[in-house]
Scaffold this active site. Structure first.
Site, PDB file in Angstrom:
ATOM      1  CE1 TYR A  79       1.506  26.872  11.477  1.00 11.51           C
ATOM      2  CE2 TYR A  79      -0.193  26.149   9.944  1.00 11.51           C
ATOM      3  CZ  TYR A  79       0.996  26.794  10.188  1.00 11.51           C
ATOM      4  OH  TYR A  79       1.693  27.376   9.162  1.00 11.51           O
ATOM      5  CB  CYS A  80      -0.646  29.087  17.143  1.00 12.86           C
ATOM      6  SG  CYS A  80      -1.000  28.124  18.636  1.00 12.86           S
ATOM      7  CB  SER A  81       3.969  28.607  18.967  1.00  9.79           C
ATOM      8  OG  SER A  81       4.330  29.799  18.311  1.00  9.79           O
ATOM      9  CB  ILE A 108       4.554  25.452  13.641  1.00 12.18           C
ATOM     10  CG1 ILE A 108       5.433  25.222  12.391  1.00 12.18           C
ATOM     11  CG2 ILE A 108       5.151  26.463  14.606  1.00 12.18           C
ATOM     12  CD1 ILE A 108       5.538  26.428  11.477  1.00 12.18           C
TER      13      ILE A 108
END
Length: 148
Positions: A79-81, A108
């Site tokens: 995951y990232c932003s 996230i």
């Protein structure tokens, strides 16, 4: 849901869907799933999903991952932003031979938007989420936005 359709459009524009998505509702973190955070260290340090391993994006290191995850069939969620950088890291993992890689849909931001907990470096729950920048931060609807 208007914000969902906006996220859908953004992800369709930036991603190839080369790494299968996993929806927030379907991710139940446990000891058999490895969570990899592909944001930069400053973002991870503000908050992350519990027990996530920081791997970075610009500093992503294949050798380090191969040492940490030796079983190529291990379930991995990156995951990232919002899910763009994590798709790129997920593609790299697939090319490295990992067979069970998923990209957290909405990253996230969506995790927090759906009232899931995030943790600081002391493993304490926090409302703070690094919002990346003012443009992308608009997609983060819940929590306290941090930009530094």
């Amino acid at each position: 849901m208007q914000s969902q359709s906006k996220l859908d459009k953004i992800l369709k524009n930036y991603n190839k869907e080369s790494v299968p998505y996993i929806q927030v509702a379907n991710l139940i973190p446990n000891d058999s799933i490895v969570l990899l955070d592909s944001r930069e260290a400053a973002e991870f340090n503000v908050s992350h999903i519990k027990n996530a391993i920081w791997v970075g994006y610009d500093t992503f290191n294949k050798d380090s991952i191969s040492k940490k995850i030796t079983n190529k069939n291990t379930p991995i969620v990156v995951y990232c932003s919002i899910g763009v950088r994590s798709e790129n890291i997920g593609e790299t993992l697939l090319k490295m031979g990992f067979t069970n890689v998923k990209n957290l849909y909405g990253g996230i931001f969506e995790w927090k938007n759906q009232d899931q907990p995030v943790y600081n470096l002391d493993q304490e729950k926090t409302e703070k989420v690094h919002a990346y920048n003012k443009h992308w931060g608009k997609l983060l609807k819940k929590g306290e936005k941090i930009y530094k």
